[in-house]
Scaffold this motif. Structure first.
Motif, PDB file in Angstrom:
ATOM      1  N   ASP A  69       0.841  -1.202   0.000  1.00  0.00           N
ATOM      2  CA  ASP A  69       0.000   0.000   0.000  1.00  0.00           C
ATOM      3  C   ASP A  69       0.875   1.252   0.000  1.00  0.00           C
ATOM      4  O   ASP A  69       0.585   2.226  -0.702  1.00  0.00           O
ATOM      5  CB  ASP A  69      -0.936   0.022   1.206  1.00  0.00           C
ATOM      6  CG  ASP A  69      -2.031  -1.025   1.131  1.00  0.00           C
ATOM      7  OD1 ASP A  69      -2.374  -1.454   0.007  1.00  0.00           O
ATOM      8  OD2 ASP A  69      -2.540  -1.417   2.194  1.00  0.00           O
ATOM      9  N   ARG A  72       2.495   1.554  -3.480  1.00  0.00           N
ATOM     10  CA  ARG A  72       1.533   2.098  -4.444  1.00  0.00           C
ATOM     11  C   ARG A  72       1.325   3.600  -4.233  1.00  0.00           C
ATOM     12  O   ARG A  72       1.243   4.359  -5.195  1.00  0.00           O
ATOM     13  CB  ARG A  72       0.191   1.367  -4.346  1.00  0.00           C
ATOM     14  CG  ARG A  72       0.076   0.189  -5.285  1.00  0.00           C
ATOM     15  CD  ARG A  72      -1.349  -0.362  -5.321  1.00  0.00           C
ATOM     16  NE  ARG A  72      -1.721  -1.017  -4.092  1.00  0.00           N
ATOM     17  CZ  ARG A  72      -1.393  -2.270  -3.782  1.00  0.00           C
ATOM     18  NH1 ARG A  72      -0.682  -3.004  -4.602  1.00  0.00           N
ATOM     19  NH2 ARG A  72      -1.769  -2.784  -2.635  1.00  0.00           N
ATOM     20  N   THR A  88      -0.659  -2.376 -10.200  1.00  0.00           N
ATOM     21  CA  THR A  88      -0.647  -3.211  -8.989  1.00  0.00           C
ATOM     22  C   THR A  88      -1.890  -3.015  -8.133  1.00  0.00           C
ATOM     23  O   THR A  88      -2.031  -3.664  -7.102  1.00  0.00           O
ATOM     24  CB  THR A  88       0.613  -2.956  -8.142  1.00  0.00           C
ATOM     25  OG1 THR A  88       0.642  -1.587  -7.745  1.00  0.00           O
ATOM     26  CG2 THR A  88       1.879  -3.326  -8.903  1.00  0.00           C
ATOM     27  N   GLY A  89      -2.787  -2.133  -8.577  1.00  0.00           N
ATOM     28  CA  GLY A  89      -4.060  -1.939  -7.879  1.00  0.00           C
ATOM     29  C   GLY A  89      -5.218  -2.659  -8.543  1.00  0.00           C
ATOM     30  O   GLY A  89      -6.327  -2.681  -8.013  1.00  0.00           O
ATOM     31  N   VAL A  90      -4.966  -3.266  -9.708  1.00  0.00           N
ATOM     32  CA  VAL A  90      -6.011  -4.003 -10.430  1.00  0.00           C
ATOM     33  C   VAL A  90      -6.347  -5.273  -9.648  1.00  0.00           C
ATOM     34  O   VAL A  90      -5.437  -6.005  -9.234  1.00  0.00           O
ATOM     35  CB  VAL A  90      -5.524  -4.350 -11.864  1.00  0.00           C
ATOM     36  CG1 VAL A  90      -6.484  -5.300 -12.565  1.00  0.00           C
ATOM     37  CG2 VAL A  90      -5.321  -3.086 -12.674  1.00  0.00           C
ATOM     38  N   PRO A  91      -7.648  -5.541  -9.437  1.00  0.00           N
ATOM     39  CA  PRO A  91      -8.021  -6.769  -8.722  1.00  0.00           C
ATOM     40  C   PRO A  91      -7.334  -7.991  -9.337  1.00  0.00           C
ATOM     41  O   PRO A  91      -7.220  -8.120 -10.547  1.00  0.00           O
ATOM     42  CB  PRO A  91      -9.539  -6.832  -8.897  1.00  0.00           C
ATOM     43  CG  PRO A  91      -9.940  -5.400  -9.054  1.00  0.00           C
ATOM     44  CD  PRO A  91      -8.816  -4.765  -9.848  1.00  0.00           C
ATOM     45  N   GLY A  92      -6.889  -8.861  -8.496  1.00  0.00           N
ATOM     46  CA  GLY A  92      -6.133 -10.037  -8.928  1.00  0.00           C
ATOM     47  C   GLY A  92      -4.644  -9.725  -8.908  1.00  0.00           C
ATOM     48  O   GLY A  92      -3.882 -10.375  -8.208  1.00  0.00           O
ATOM     49  N   LYS A  94      -3.465  -6.974  -7.718  1.00  0.00           N
ATOM     50  CA  LYS A  94      -3.234  -6.375  -6.398  1.00  0.00           C
ATOM     51  C   LYS A  94      -2.936  -7.451  -5.356  1.00  0.00           C
ATOM     52  O   LYS A  94      -1.978  -7.335  -4.587  1.00  0.00           O
ATOM     53  CB  LYS A  94      -4.453  -5.556  -5.962  1.00  0.00           C
ATOM     54  CG  LYS A  94      -4.287  -4.907  -4.609  1.00  0.00           C
ATOM     55  CD  LYS A  94      -5.499  -4.071  -4.236  1.00  0.00           C
ATOM     56  CE  LYS A  94      -5.289  -3.384  -2.901  1.00  0.00           C
ATOM     57  NZ  LYS A  94      -6.426  -2.517  -2.560  1.00  0.00           N
ATOM     58  N   GLN A  95      -3.742  -8.503  -5.349  1.00  0.00           N
ATOM     59  CA  GLN A  95      -3.524  -9.571  -4.378  1.00  0.00           C
ATOM     60  C   GLN A  95      -2.184 -10.261  -4.616  1.00  0.00           C
ATOM     61  O   GLN A  95      -1.458 -10.563  -3.669  1.00  0.00           O
ATOM     62  CB  GLN A  95      -4.670 -10.598  -4.440  1.00  0.00           C
ATOM     63  CG  GLN A  95      -5.970 -10.104  -3.868  1.00  0.00           C
ATOM     64  CD  GLN A  95      -6.765  -9.198  -4.816  1.00  0.00           C
ATOM     65  OE1 GLN A  95      -6.339  -8.842  -5.904  1.00  0.00           O
ATOM     66  NE2 GLN A  95      -7.952  -8.806  -4.368  1.00  0.00           N
ATOM     67  N   ASN A  98       0.568  -7.894  -3.454  1.00  0.00           N
ATOM     68  CA  ASN A  98       0.626  -7.889  -1.982  1.00  0.00           C
ATOM     69  C   ASN A  98       1.290  -9.152  -1.457  1.00  0.00           C
ATOM     70  O   ASN A  98       2.140  -9.086  -0.551  1.00  0.00           O
ATOM     71  CB  ASN A  98      -0.766  -7.735  -1.381  1.00  0.00           C
ATOM     72  CG  ASN A  98      -1.350  -6.358  -1.583  1.00  0.00           C
ATOM     73  OD1 ASN A  98      -0.667  -5.421  -1.984  1.00  0.00           O
ATOM     74  ND2 ASN A  98      -2.637  -6.231  -1.317  1.00  0.00           N
TER      75      ASN A  98
END
Length: 123
Positions: A69, A72, A88-92, A94-95, A98
Protein backbone atom coordinates in the motif's frame (compact mmCIF):
# COMPACT_ATOMS: atom_id res chain seq x y z
CA UNK A 1 0.18 18.34 2.08
CA UNK A 2 3.58 16.68 2.21
CA UNK A 3 3.67 12.91 2.26
CA UNK A 4 6.53 11.22 4.10
CA UNK A 5 8.33 8.06 3.07
CA UNK A 6 10.10 6.15 5.85
CA UNK A 7 12.77 3.82 4.54
CA UNK A 8 15.74 1.79 5.66
CA UNK A 9 18.75 3.69 4.30
CA UNK A 10 21.08 0.97 5.57
CA UNK A 11 19.53 -1.44 3.05
CA UNK A 12 21.44 -0.97 -0.23
CA UNK A 13 18.45 -2.04 -2.36
CA UNK A 14 15.96 0.14 -0.46
CA UNK A 15 18.34 3.08 -0.37
CA UNK A 16 19.07 2.86 -4.10
CA UNK A 17 15.37 2.79 -5.05
CA UNK A 18 14.15 5.41 -2.58
CA UNK A 19 17.11 7.71 -3.29
CA UNK A 20 16.11 7.73 -6.96
CA UNK A 21 12.55 8.72 -6.02
CA UNK A 22 13.88 11.36 -3.61
CA UNK A 23 16.11 12.91 -6.27
CA UNK A 24 13.19 13.00 -8.70
CA UNK A 25 10.85 14.51 -6.10
CA UNK A 26 13.40 17.18 -5.17
CA UNK A 27 14.16 18.05 -8.79
CA UNK A 28 10.45 18.39 -9.54
CA UNK A 29 9.59 20.21 -6.29
CA UNK A 30 7.13 17.52 -5.22
CA UNK A 31 5.51 17.43 -1.76
CA UNK A 32 7.34 14.27 -0.73
CA UNK A 33 9.68 13.94 2.23
CA UNK A 34 12.01 10.99 2.75
CA UNK A 35 13.30 9.94 6.15
CA UNK A 36 15.66 7.18 7.17
CA UNK A 37 14.14 4.96 9.86
CA UNK A 38 17.43 5.28 11.78
CA UNK A 39 16.64 8.94 12.54
CA UNK A 40 12.84 8.97 12.42
CA UNK A 41 10.74 9.26 15.58
CA UNK A 42 9.37 5.75 15.20
CA UNK A 43 7.79 5.60 18.65
CA UNK A 44 5.55 8.56 17.76
CA UNK A 45 4.28 6.47 14.85
CA UNK A 46 3.78 3.34 16.92
CA UNK A 47 6.71 1.58 15.24
CA UNK A 48 9.79 -0.11 16.58
CA UNK A 49 13.06 -0.20 14.65
CA UNK A 50 12.34 -3.84 13.82
CA UNK A 51 8.81 -3.27 12.51
CA UNK A 52 10.00 -0.24 10.55
CA UNK A 53 12.80 -2.27 8.93
CA UNK A 54 10.44 -5.05 7.85
CA UNK A 55 8.43 -2.98 5.34
CA UNK A 56 8.26 0.33 3.55
CA UNK A 57 6.16 2.86 5.48
CA UNK A 58 4.58 6.07 4.33
CA UNK A 59 2.49 8.77 5.97
CA UNK A 60 -0.30 9.89 3.65
CA UNK A 61 -2.88 12.41 4.82
CA UNK A 62 -1.75 11.80 8.40
CA UNK A 63 -2.28 8.02 8.13
CA UNK A 64 0.57 5.51 8.41
CA UNK A 65 0.44 2.88 5.68
CA UNK A 66 2.94 0.14 4.95
CA UNK A 67 3.96 -2.58 2.57
CA UNK A 68 2.58 -2.65 -0.93
CA UNK A 69 0.00 0.00 0.00
CA UNK A 70 2.89 2.37 0.79
CA UNK A 71 4.68 1.40 -2.41
CA UNK A 72 1.53 2.10 -4.44
CA UNK A 73 1.06 5.46 -2.69
CA UNK A 74 4.66 6.40 -3.50
CA UNK A 75 4.21 5.38 -7.13
CA UNK A 76 0.96 7.38 -7.32
CA UNK A 77 2.81 10.47 -6.10
CA UNK A 78 5.43 10.25 -8.86
CA UNK A 79 3.94 10.99 -12.29
CA UNK A 80 6.07 8.61 -14.36
CA UNK A 81 5.37 5.76 -11.89
CA UNK A 82 1.59 6.09 -11.70
CA UNK A 83 1.21 3.27 -14.20
CA UNK A 84 2.80 0.89 -11.63
CA UNK A 85 0.35 2.05 -8.95
CA UNK A 86 -2.57 1.53 -11.30
CA UNK A 87 -1.33 -1.87 -12.49
CA UNK A 88 -0.65 -3.21 -8.99
CA UNK A 89 -4.06 -1.94 -7.88
CA UNK A 90 -6.01 -4.00 -10.43
CA UNK A 91 -8.02 -6.77 -8.72
CA UNK A 92 -6.13 -10.04 -8.93
CA UNK A 93 -2.84 -8.30 -9.66
CA UNK A 94 -3.23 -6.37 -6.40
CA UNK A 95 -3.52 -9.57 -4.38
CA UNK A 96 -0.56 -11.11 -6.21
CA UNK A 97 1.53 -7.95 -5.69
CA UNK A 98 0.63 -7.89 -1.98
CA UNK A 99 1.51 -11.57 -1.55
CA UNK A 100 4.79 -11.13 -3.45
CA UNK A 101 5.72 -8.12 -1.33
CA UNK A 102 4.66 -9.68 1.99
CA UNK A 103 6.04 -13.19 1.45
CA UNK A 104 8.99 -12.74 -0.90
CA UNK A 105 10.40 -9.21 -1.31
CA UNK A 106 10.00 -7.87 2.24
CA UNK A 107 11.28 -11.03 3.98
CA UNK A 108 14.32 -11.23 1.68
CA UNK A 109 15.22 -7.57 2.20
CA UNK A 110 14.64 -7.84 5.96
CA UNK A 111 16.79 -10.98 6.10
CA UNK A 112 19.58 -9.12 4.31
CA UNK A 113 19.18 -6.28 6.83
CA UNK A 114 19.51 -8.69 9.78
CA UNK A 115 22.64 -10.29 8.24
CA UNK A 116 24.22 -6.83 7.81
CA UNK A 117 23.44 -6.05 11.45
CA UNK A 118 24.99 -9.34 12.64
CA UNK A 119 28.14 -8.71 10.58
CA UNK A 120 28.40 -5.16 11.96
CA UNK A 121 28.13 -6.47 15.53
CA UNK A 122 30.75 -9.15 14.86
CA UNK A 123 33.31 -6.59 13.69
Amino acid sequence: MTQKVLFNASCPVCNWEISAYARYAETHDMPLAFEDIAVADLAALGLTPETAARRLHMIVDGELISGMDAQRALWRAIPHMRWAAVLTGVPGIKQLANLTYDHIAAPILYGMHKRRQRRACAN
